[in-house]
Design a protein around this motif. Structure first.
Motif, PDB file in Angstrom:
ATOM      1  N   GLN A 175       0.812  -1.207   0.000  1.00  0.00           N
ATOM      2  CA  GLN A 175       0.000   0.000   0.000  1.00  0.00           C
ATOM      3  C   GLN A 175       0.852   1.266   0.000  1.00  0.00           C
ATOM      4  O   GLN A 175       0.338   2.361  -0.231  1.00  0.00           O
ATOM      5  CB  GLN A 175      -0.916  -0.004   1.224  1.00  0.00           C
ATOM      6  CG  GLN A 175      -1.949  -1.124   1.198  1.00  0.00           C
ATOM      7  CD  GLN A 175      -2.857  -1.041  -0.016  1.00  0.00           C
ATOM      8  OE1 GLN A 175      -3.467  -0.012  -0.285  1.00  0.00           O
ATOM      9  NE2 GLN A 175      -2.944  -2.138  -0.765  1.00  0.00           N
ATOM     10  N   ASN A 176       2.162   1.115   0.225  1.00  0.00           N
ATOM     11  CA  ASN A 176       3.070   2.263   0.218  1.00  0.00           C
ATOM     12  C   ASN A 176       3.753   2.467  -1.132  1.00  0.00           C
ATOM     13  O   ASN A 176       4.592   3.354  -1.275  1.00  0.00           O
ATOM     14  CB  ASN A 176       4.136   2.101   1.312  1.00  0.00           C
ATOM     15  CG  ASN A 176       3.540   2.108   2.702  1.00  0.00           C
ATOM     16  OD1 ASN A 176       2.608   2.877   2.991  1.00  0.00           O
ATOM     17  ND2 ASN A 176       4.040   1.252   3.588  1.00  0.00           N
ATOM     18  N   ALA A 177       3.387   1.625  -2.103  1.00  0.00           N
ATOM     19  CA  ALA A 177       4.005   1.729  -3.426  1.00  0.00           C
ATOM     20  C   ALA A 177       3.273   2.778  -4.266  1.00  0.00           C
ATOM     21  O   ALA A 177       2.039   2.884  -4.222  1.00  0.00           O
ATOM     22  CB  ALA A 177       3.977   0.380  -4.124  1.00  0.00           C
ATOM     23  N   TRP A 178       4.046   3.523  -5.054  1.00  0.00           N
ATOM     24  CA  TRP A 178       3.460   4.494  -5.971  1.00  0.00           C
ATOM     25  C   TRP A 178       4.443   4.809  -7.093  1.00  0.00           C
ATOM     26  O   TRP A 178       5.645   4.564  -6.995  1.00  0.00           O
ATOM     27  CB  TRP A 178       3.038   5.784  -5.248  1.00  0.00           C
ATOM     28  CG  TRP A 178       4.131   6.443  -4.448  1.00  0.00           C
ATOM     29  CD1 TRP A 178       4.454   6.193  -3.160  1.00  0.00           C
ATOM     30  CD2 TRP A 178       5.030   7.450  -4.915  1.00  0.00           C
ATOM     31  NE1 TRP A 178       5.505   6.970  -2.741  1.00  0.00           N
ATOM     32  CE2 TRP A 178       5.876   7.765  -3.814  1.00  0.00           C
ATOM     33  CE3 TRP A 178       5.211   8.135  -6.107  1.00  0.00           C
ATOM     34  CZ2 TRP A 178       6.889   8.736  -3.894  1.00  0.00           C
ATOM     35  CZ3 TRP A 178       6.217   9.088  -6.188  1.00  0.00           C
ATOM     36  CH2 TRP A 178       7.032   9.374  -5.106  1.00  0.00           C
ATOM     37  N   TYR A 179       3.891   5.390  -8.164  1.00  0.00           N
ATOM     38  CA  TYR A 179       4.691   5.760  -9.340  1.00  0.00           C
ATOM     39  C   TYR A 179       4.065   7.008  -9.931  1.00  0.00           C
ATOM     40  O   TYR A 179       2.830   7.121 -10.024  1.00  0.00           O
ATOM     41  CB  TYR A 179       4.701   4.631 -10.364  1.00  0.00           C
ATOM     42  CG  TYR A 179       5.409   4.943 -11.663  1.00  0.00           C
ATOM     43  CD1 TYR A 179       6.783   4.859 -11.769  1.00  0.00           C
ATOM     44  CD2 TYR A 179       4.679   5.301 -12.799  1.00  0.00           C
ATOM     45  CE1 TYR A 179       7.437   5.132 -12.962  1.00  0.00           C
ATOM     46  CE2 TYR A 179       5.316   5.574 -14.000  1.00  0.00           C
ATOM     47  CZ  TYR A 179       6.693   5.493 -14.073  1.00  0.00           C
ATOM     48  OH  TYR A 179       7.338   5.756 -15.250  1.00  0.00           O
ATOM     49  N   LYS A 180       4.931   7.972 -10.337  1.00  0.00           N
ATOM     50  CA  LYS A 180       4.397   9.247 -10.801  1.00  0.00           C
ATOM     51  C   LYS A 180       5.271   9.842 -11.900  1.00  0.00           C
ATOM     52  O   LYS A 180       6.503   9.789 -11.820  1.00  0.00           O
ATOM     53  CB  LYS A 180       4.292  10.231  -9.629  1.00  0.00           C
ATOM     54  CG  LYS A 180       3.596  11.543  -9.973  1.00  0.00           C
ATOM     55  CD  LYS A 180       3.448  12.412  -8.722  1.00  0.00           C
ATOM     56  CE  LYS A 180       2.706  13.697  -9.027  1.00  0.00           C
ATOM     57  NZ  LYS A 180       2.554  14.555  -7.809  1.00  0.00           N
ATOM     58  N   ILE A 181       4.607  10.405 -12.915  1.00  0.00           N
ATOM     59  CA  ILE A 181       5.271  11.190 -13.962  1.00  0.00           C
ATOM     60  C   ILE A 181       4.710  12.603 -13.871  1.00  0.00           C
ATOM     61  O   ILE A 181       3.488  12.806 -13.971  1.00  0.00           O
ATOM     62  CB  ILE A 181       5.018  10.606 -15.364  1.00  0.00           C
ATOM     63  CG1 ILE A 181       5.518   9.168 -15.452  1.00  0.00           C
ATOM     64  CG2 ILE A 181       5.683  11.464 -16.438  1.00  0.00           C
ATOM     65  CD1 ILE A 181       5.130   8.466 -16.748  1.00  0.00           C
ATOM     66  N   SER A 182       5.583  13.584 -13.726  1.00  0.00           N
ATOM     67  CA  SER A 182       5.158  14.978 -13.589  1.00  0.00           C
ATOM     68  C   SER A 182       5.833  15.818 -14.661  1.00  0.00           C
ATOM     69  O   SER A 182       7.050  15.693 -14.879  1.00  0.00           O
ATOM     70  CB  SER A 182       5.517  15.531 -12.199  1.00  0.00           C
ATOM     71  OG  SER A 182       4.926  14.737 -11.182  1.00  0.00           O
ATOM     72  N   VAL A 183       5.051  16.669 -15.309  1.00  0.00           N
ATOM     73  CA  VAL A 183       5.561  17.546 -16.361  1.00  0.00           C
ATOM     74  C   VAL A 183       5.259  18.996 -15.950  1.00  0.00           C
ATOM     75  O   VAL A 183       4.094  19.372 -15.777  1.00  0.00           O
ATOM     76  CB  VAL A 183       4.926  17.226 -17.725  1.00  0.00           C
ATOM     77  CG1 VAL A 183       5.473  18.148 -18.805  1.00  0.00           C
ATOM     78  CG2 VAL A 183       5.186  15.769 -18.097  1.00  0.00           C
ATOM     79  N   TYR A 184       6.321  19.802 -15.799  1.00  0.00           N
ATOM     80  CA  TYR A 184       6.183  21.185 -15.358  1.00  0.00           C
ATOM     81  C   TYR A 184       6.615  22.138 -16.462  1.00  0.00           C
ATOM     82  O   TYR A 184       7.419  21.797 -17.339  1.00  0.00           O
ATOM     83  CB  TYR A 184       7.067  21.452 -14.128  1.00  0.00           C
ATOM     84  CG  TYR A 184       6.754  20.594 -12.923  1.00  0.00           C
ATOM     85  CD1 TYR A 184       5.838  21.013 -11.956  1.00  0.00           C
ATOM     86  CD2 TYR A 184       7.396  19.373 -12.735  1.00  0.00           C
ATOM     87  CE1 TYR A 184       5.563  20.222 -10.838  1.00  0.00           C
ATOM     88  CE2 TYR A 184       7.130  18.578 -11.628  1.00  0.00           C
ATOM     89  CZ  TYR A 184       6.212  19.012 -10.687  1.00  0.00           C
ATOM     90  OH  TYR A 184       5.952  18.233  -9.577  1.00  0.00           O
ATOM     91  N   ASN A 185       6.067  23.354 -16.402  1.00  0.00           N
ATOM     92  CA  ASN A 185       6.573  24.431 -17.241  1.00  0.00           C
ATOM     93  C   ASN A 185       7.950  24.815 -16.717  1.00  0.00           C
ATOM     94  O   ASN A 185       8.099  25.185 -15.549  1.00  0.00           O
ATOM     95  CB  ASN A 185       5.618  25.629 -17.193  1.00  0.00           C
ATOM     96  CG  ASN A 185       6.017  26.730 -18.141  1.00  0.00           C
ATOM     97  OD1 ASN A 185       7.131  27.243 -18.093  1.00  0.00           O
ATOM     98  ND2 ASN A 185       5.088  27.140 -18.988  1.00  0.00           N
TER      99      ASN A 185
END
Length: 227
Positions: free
Chosen positions: A162-172
């Motif tokens: 339950q502590n696993a996660w994955y993220k892709i973030s795109v910023y200016n």
């Protein structure tokens, strides 16, 4: 003397009559022979049933106003065994073809890890492909037997953390404003795959991050961006 003259005249008339009859019979015979020869020499009119053609008897006739300029041929024989079409399941969207260039492809275990990079995308789209393997934990479950003494027993399950996660973030890249993101958590399975796309051009700062996942991430874009 008169008697001799009378006999001569009678014989002359008789001879003339015989000659006339003979001529009439002769003329009649000539006319008959001529007509017979003419009738025999006239060609018989060819009827449609007697005409021949190189096309088979199954060739359709052409009515007034119709056009038929096809070349007829022998029909294809009926196959002895029915040919059944072959069916195949279409593949998922193929985004890793030659129309895109790969600028990042790496498998890495993420433990509160952040992978940042900058990209000036002039020709979209920007494409992320990811394949994730989620860490598992052992979950102990208690249950009661439905038979006999109905005693309590326990069993274990391996479930995604339950502590696993994955993220892709795109910023200016100039303002630091978040343009778009893809975040996955609370996994229901230990393996997850997907695609994330950015369709707008811009100067971007990108971060790939995660925890307790082994992530194989590939980033692709049109090759015009590399010129």
């Amino acid at each position: 003397m008169k008697q001799i003259t009378t006999i001569y005249k009678k014989e002359t008339r008789t001879s003339m009559m015989k000659t006339g009859v003979f001529k009439a019979i002769t003329l009649g015979l000539i006319i008959c022979f001529t007509l017979s020869a003419g009738c025999a020499s006239l060609p018989e009119e060819e009827t449609p049933a007697q005409s021949t053609s190189s096309v088979s008897d199954t060739t359709p006739s052409v009515s007034d106003g119709e056009v038929d300029q096809v070349n007829y041929s022998t029909p294809i024989p009926t196959p002895t065994e029915e040919e059944k079409p072959e069916y195949s399941i279409p593949q998922d969207e193929n985004i890793s073809g030659p129309q895109y260039s790969v600028i990042y492809s790496k498998e890495e275990y993420l433990r509160y890890t952040v992978i940042p990079f900058d990209l000036d995308l002039k020709y979209p789209p920007l494409i992320f492909e990811y394949d994730l393997e989620i860490d598992t934990v052992t979950d102990v479950k208690a249950a009661y037997s439905e038979y006999g003494s109905k005693s309590e027993y326990s069993y274990t399950l391996k479930v995604p953390s339950q502590n696993a996660w994955y993220k892709i973030s795109v910023y200016n890249n100039e303002t630091g404003e978040l343009v778009s993101s893809k975040e996955l958590n609370h996994f229901g399975d230990t393996s997850v795959s997907g695609v994330f796309k950015i369709y707008g051009a811009g100067d971007y700062h990108i971060e790939i991050s995660g925890n307790l996942v082994t992530a194989n991430t590939t980033v692709m874009l049109p090759p015009e961006n590399l010129n």
